[in-house]
Design a protein around this motif. Structure first.
Motif, mmCIF file in Angstrom:
data_model
loop_
_atom_site.group_PDB
_atom_site.id
_atom_site.type_symbol
_atom_site.label_atom_id
_atom_site.label_comp_id
_atom_site.label_asym_id
_atom_site.label_seq_id
_atom_site.Cartn_x
_atom_site.Cartn_y
_atom_site.Cartn_z
ATOM 1 N N GLU A 19 94.330 45.867 -45.519
ATOM 2 C CA GLU A 19 94.407 45.770 -44.177
ATOM 3 C C GLU A 19 93.020 45.395 -43.485
ATOM 4 O O GLU A 19 92.862 44.724 -42.603
ATOM 5 C CB GLU A 19 94.544 47.333 -43.755
ATOM 6 C CG GLU A 19 95.889 47.804 -43.859
ATOM 7 C CD GLU A 19 96.347 48.181 -45.542
ATOM 8 O OE1 GLU A 19 95.483 47.986 -46.113
ATOM 9 O OE2 GLU A 19 97.304 48.873 -45.600
ATOM 10 N N ARG B 132 93.276 59.095 -52.582
ATOM 11 C CA ARG B 132 94.152 58.891 -51.723
ATOM 12 C C ARG B 132 94.487 60.156 -50.985
ATOM 13 O O ARG B 132 94.685 60.993 -51.657
ATOM 14 C CB ARG B 132 95.172 58.201 -52.481
ATOM 15 C CG ARG B 132 95.130 56.965 -53.201
ATOM 16 C CD ARG B 132 94.832 55.764 -52.492
ATOM 17 N NE ARG B 132 94.660 54.774 -53.518
ATOM 18 C CZ ARG B 132 95.157 53.536 -53.393
ATOM 19 N NH1 ARG B 132 95.960 53.217 -52.101
ATOM 20 N NH2 ARG B 132 95.020 52.469 -53.903
ATOM 21 N N LYS C 259 103.347 47.032 -48.007
ATOM 22 C CA LYS C 259 103.344 46.423 -46.393
ATOM 23 C C LYS C 259 102.762 45.052 -46.238
ATOM 24 O O LYS C 259 101.783 44.655 -47.123
ATOM 25 C CB LYS C 259 102.342 47.291 -45.413
ATOM 26 C CG LYS C 259 102.902 48.759 -45.644
ATOM 27 C CD LYS C 259 101.665 49.785 -45.658
ATOM 28 C CE LYS C 259 100.919 49.989 -47.063
ATOM 29 N NZ LYS C 259 100.133 51.018 -47.154
ATOM 30 N N GLN D 166 90.328 47.194 -48.313
ATOM 31 C CA GLN D 166 91.616 47.195 -48.254
ATOM 32 C C GLN D 166 92.233 46.059 -47.830
ATOM 33 O O GLN D 166 91.628 45.223 -47.194
ATOM 34 C CB GLN D 166 92.167 48.450 -47.356
ATOM 35 C CG GLN D 166 91.811 49.632 -47.496
ATOM 36 C CD GLN D 166 92.296 50.819 -46.520
ATOM 37 O OE1 GLN D 166 92.108 50.511 -45.352
ATOM 38 N NE2 GLN D 166 92.884 51.805 -47.006
HETATM 39 MG MG MG Z 1 96.760 50.750 -49.065
#
Ligand code: MG
Ligand code: ATP
Length: 580
Positions: free
Chosen positions: A363, A461, A225, A361
């Motif tokens: 993000e 995860r 992403k 992360q």
């Molecule tokens: Mg990730």
């Protein structure tokens, strides 16, 4: 896990005893105060490049070494803050001359070369958006990322251009220019461009929320992403480098991250330069002997690396560090994957220092949870949230998201949005972005638990967690136990379908030098795991592998181990490392 706590002496000549009073600092912390420490630009504007270089020049620190670049052949070139400021201004002029406007994207496809730093800073000065790519990417991952972001400029080398970009050039109609660091066919010559430009550039008066950087995620769990970050992120990079990496302006700092990975930008460019320290930049890839030589020879004080590198150093043996003078080293930190307790303890034995794990992360843009310099380490824990960061363990229910107050309960790691380095979207993927938020929380996709002392422990995860006979099993715990065995260099654990238990645990193991796969060793490892974990959690099967598949940022790709094991489609492999 049952490893003893490593107690810190808070008076041990540490240069920056940050967060000795953790609770007090957290209570008093205000992002506005951290923001007020920036130099800033008129009108409330913030620009990363201004904080990273021009500020130091304006405040009389232009003579300090910003980058010490070590080339493959060991030749060393120093770039001072003033030189970096001037060169990046020239690059900003060049971008302007090429017609690159504010907000337009500039991609880099470069190794750790001086041009990378100049291009990054110059892009920010221009008010354009930087997107660094892994230089080892092949044509397809490059094409795919460019198709999403439609950059105006690509900066790369002649060789990388010829091999990776020339074949797809026709599919990149949006590119106004390709700049080649060493000249040659197919692009403009870096040196000619910069020679023609002036030194001083009036840095763009970017608003705090203007886009600065685009970073693609590592692709560990699926298609990468494009996380979008803004100029005010520098507030967080600066303060987290100080708190979580214990960095100050007198330090020699080495971040080993690849420039294509977010760590390479946040803590390989922005944070350390904003602090004003000297950064070591090694052009070469990992080599155990070379790394120890750099740590010793350059008198590195603060070192930021990753579990995959630490595991490789462990594999290379204990004689190497013993032969080098590591006395300047005072703080070592790791990020990217869970750091097995064995690795923390190895640090104490081999480097004379425990390794400080921290979690974040792409993000989040910057470090969120960390083991700080002044904090006792529980080996295997990611540490505690930084001041200004509210982290929680949450559960998704039918009605929304609720925080779990009880300690030692597994759930999803969530963060309360609002820190400056937080991503502001996934480029052209609004829906995927919206799915990350619920009930005022950012949901990380990682499972963890928090203990009664407020330490966070990584479980796995969400996609990797194994459901076996009513238990939820995090691969990390199983992998860490396998790592305790002297034969094991690396371990990756997945769940495979089972008619009785739903799933059972299967482990893939790479061995240390001096060990060979055998039935005896397999039984020994299975027995060791059963003894430590109990039969419900221990692996049922172990496969030996020469190495495990990993991403360019060094993360074990469990989804690929699983897909191959089950004969399923392999998915997006654009970030898979070649040798795997
Ligand atoms: Mg990730
Ligand atoms: P993608 O999102 O594309 O699947 P990725 O999540 O690996 O890739 P990054 O943003 O580089 O991409 O990595 C962040 C992730 O790395 C975290 O969500 C976490 O799973 C893992 N991670 C990072 N640091 C740690 C740590 N200290 N302990 C455990 N896991 C970590």
């Amino acid at each position: 896990m049952d490893h003893p706590v490593i107690h810190k002496r808070h008076d041990a000549g540490r240069r920056a005893p940050h967060l000795a009073d953790y609770a007090g600092t957290c209570r008093a912390f205000r992002w506005e105060a951290a923001r007020a420490e920036l130099a800033g630009l008129p009108g409330g504007s913030i620009n990363i490049a201004h904080e990273a270089v021009d500020r130091h020049v304006a405040e009389g620190r232009g003579d300090r070494v910003a980058l010490r670049l070590i080339a493959r052949d060991w030749s060393v070139r120093d770039l001072r803050y003033a030189e970096l400021a001037a060169l990046s201004s020239r690059f900003a002029h060049a971008l302007e001359a090429l017609g690159v406007g504010r907000g337009e994207r500039v991609f880099t496809l470069l190794g750790r070369v001086p041009e990378l730093y100049v291009a990054a800073l110059g892009t920010w000065k221009r008010g354009a958006v930087l997107c660094p790519l892994f230089s080892v990417f092949g044509p397809e991952p490059i094409r795919a990322r460019m198709a999403i972001a439609e950059p105006a400029v690509l900066v790369t080398s002649a060789q990388l251009y010829r091999r990776k970009v020339a074949p797809i050039r026709a599919e990149l109609p949006f590119l106004k220019a390709v700049v080649l660091t060493d000249g040659g066919d197919g692009g403009l010559d870096w040196k000619t461009l910069l020679d023609a430009a002036a030194d001083g550039y009036e840095t763009a008066r970017t608003a705090p929320g203007d886009l600065a950087t685009l970073h693609f995620t590592s692709g560990t769990t699926g298609r990468p992403k494009g996380a979008m970050h803004v100029h005010e992120a520098v507030v967080a990079h600066r303060i987290t480098a100080r708190y979580a990496l214990d960095l100050d302006e007198n330090d020699v700092f080495w971040c080993t991250a690849d420039p294509g990975w977010v760590t390479g930008t946040s803590y390989g460019i922005v944070g350390p330069l904003a602090i004003g320290c000297t950064m070591i930049v090694d052009e070469e890839e990992f080599d155990a002997e070379r790394w120890y030589r750099i740590l010793a020879g350059q008198r590195v004080g603060v070192w930021y690396t990753a579990p995959t590198a630490i595991r490789m150093l462990m594999k290379a043996g204990a004689e190497l560090p013993a032969r080098h003078d590591l006395s300047a080293l005072r703080f070592v930190a790791s990020v990217g994957e869970p750091l097995n307790p064995e690795a923390v303890l190895w640090g104490e034995r081999a480097l004379g220092l425990p390794i400080h794990d921290n979690w974040w992360q792409t993000e989040t843009g910057g470090i969120m949870i960390a083991n700080y310099a002044a904090m006792d380490i529980k080996p295997g824990s990611m540490g505690r949230p930084l001041p200004g960061i509210e982290a929680a363990i949450v559960r998704r229910t039918g009605r929304g998201v609720e925080a779990i107050a009880a300690p030692d309960t597994e759930g999803e790691l969530a963060l309360r949005p609002g820190w400056p380095a937080m991503f502001r979207g996934y480029l052209r993927e609004d829906e995927r972005y919206a799915k990350c938020f619920a009930d005022g929380w950012y949901l990380s996709g990682d499972l963890a638990r928090r203990d009664a002392d407020g330490y966070f422990w990584f479980v796995g995860r969400a996609d990797d967690v194994i459901k076996s006979a009513g238990h939820l099993i995090g691969p990390f715990e199983v992998e860490s136990v396998l790592m305790e065995h002297p034969a094991v260099a690396e371990a990756g654990v997945i769940g495979v379908p089972d008619p009785m238990a739903l799933e059972v645990v299967k482990a893939f193991v790479a061995l240390n030098p001096g060990y060979a796969p055998s039935e005896t060793l397999r039984s020994e490892l299975l027995a060791h795991a059963r003894k430590r974990l109990g039969p419900a959690v221990a692996p049922r099967a172990i496969d030996f592998r020469p190495s495990l598949p990993r991403t360019r940022s060094g993360k074990i790709m469990r989804r690929l181990l699983k897909a191959r094991e089950l004969g399923l489609p392999e998915g997006d492999l654009s970030t898979l490392e070649e040798s795997a």
